[in-house]
Design an enzyme around this catalytic site. Structure first.
Site, PDB file in Angstrom:
ATOM      1  N   HIS A  79       0.902  -1.331   0.104  1.00 53.39           N
ATOM      2  CA  HIS A  79      -0.127   0.210   0.161  1.00 53.39           C
ATOM      3  C   HIS A  79       0.646   1.297  -0.122  1.00 53.39           C
ATOM      4  CE1 HIS A  79      -3.660  -2.317   1.802  1.00 53.39           C
ATOM      5  NE2 HIS A  79      -3.479  -2.901   0.544  1.00 53.39           N
ATOM      6  N   GLU A  81       0.847   3.863   1.660  1.00 52.99           N
ATOM      7  CA  GLU A  81       1.097   4.545   3.205  1.00 52.99           C
ATOM      8  C   GLU A  81       2.278   3.574   3.801  1.00 52.99           C
ATOM      9  OE1 GLU A  81      -1.888   3.478   1.723  1.00 52.99           O
ATOM     10  OE2 GLU A  81      -3.413   3.637   3.349  1.00 52.99           O
ATOM     11  N   CYS A 118      -6.375   1.060   5.245  1.00 53.66           N
ATOM     12  CA  CYS A 118      -6.745  -0.120   5.742  1.00 53.66           C
ATOM     13  C   CYS A 118      -6.336  -0.148   7.175  1.00 53.66           C
ATOM     14  CB  CYS A 118      -6.443  -1.213   5.030  1.00 53.66           C
ATOM     15  SG  CYS A 118      -4.752  -1.688   5.109  1.00 53.66           S
ATOM     16  N   CYS A 121      -2.694  -0.472   7.485  1.00 50.67           N
ATOM     17  CA  CYS A 121      -1.750   0.779   7.463  1.00 50.67           C
ATOM     18  C   CYS A 121      -2.050   1.848   8.628  1.00 50.67           C
ATOM     19  CB  CYS A 121      -2.511   1.457   6.141  1.00 50.67           C
ATOM     20  SG  CYS A 121      -1.705   0.626   4.583  1.00 50.67           S
TER      21      CYS A 121
END
Length: 188
Positions: A79, A81, A118, A121
């Site tokens: 991801h 992040e 999510c 993260c």
């Protein structure tokens, strides 16, 4: 012509970073800013030196009809992040007290998404010492979250009660089930 606010300025940069995303489901860019300096960037993409979904011409999660926000272990990508946090670590840069800016677009339609992290993260953001998450919204607005507020809420309730998470509304949009979360981003 009006001068953009700092939040608009940094979200615009996060949007450009997100254009490098290799995910069929979401283009998301993240930048980390500390003391008014960009110290790290990240976008959704496969781990270094591996093939991404664009190179493979398929999304395994789409192929298996896996709902958004679930089963991340069956995903080739890291991801945005996570990549921003990892890139800061690779450079030996402290994130303590910094802010992360996130901008998201649906690559299939070009529509804006609520740029929400999510659970994985969110936990990384809490542990990294970042203080705020500044997210673009599907309406074109900006939502600012306090990381300390997340941690406080999880102490008082539980992480599973978290209502501000990526995936729920996207599953409805894509016909993968679920029901809408009220005030998913406090911007509806």
């Amino acid at each position: 012509m009006a001068r953009p606010t700092k939040e608009e300025y940094y979200l615009g940069i996060a949007k450009e970073v997100g254009d490098r995303s290799t995910c069929f489901r979401q283009k998301l860019g993240a930048i980390i800013v500390k003391d008014d300096q960009i110290i790290a960037t990240g976008y959704i993409g496969a781990p270094r030196k591996t093939k991404d979904c664009l190179e493979r011409n398929e999304c395994l999660r789409d192929k298996l009809k896996i709902p958004h926000g679930t089963r991340y272990e069956i995903c080739r990508s890291v991801h945005a992040e996570q990549n921003a946090i990892i890139n800061a670590a690779r450079a030996g840069v402290s994130l303590l007290g910094g802010d992360i800016y996130m901008y998201s677009i649906n690559p299939k339609t070009g529509d804006k998404n609520d740029a929400l992290p999510c659970f994985f993260c969110k936990r990384m953001i809490v542990n990294s010492g970042l203080k705020r998450v500044i997210s673009s919204t599907k309406e074109g607005g900006i939502k600012i979250f306090s990381v300390d507020d997340w941690a406080k809420e999880w102490r008082e309730k539980d992480i599973v009660d978290d209502k501000q998470q990526y995936g729920t509304n996207e599953n409805i949009r894509d016909g993968l089930g679920g029901k809408p979360v009220e005030n998913n981003c406090n911007c509806d």
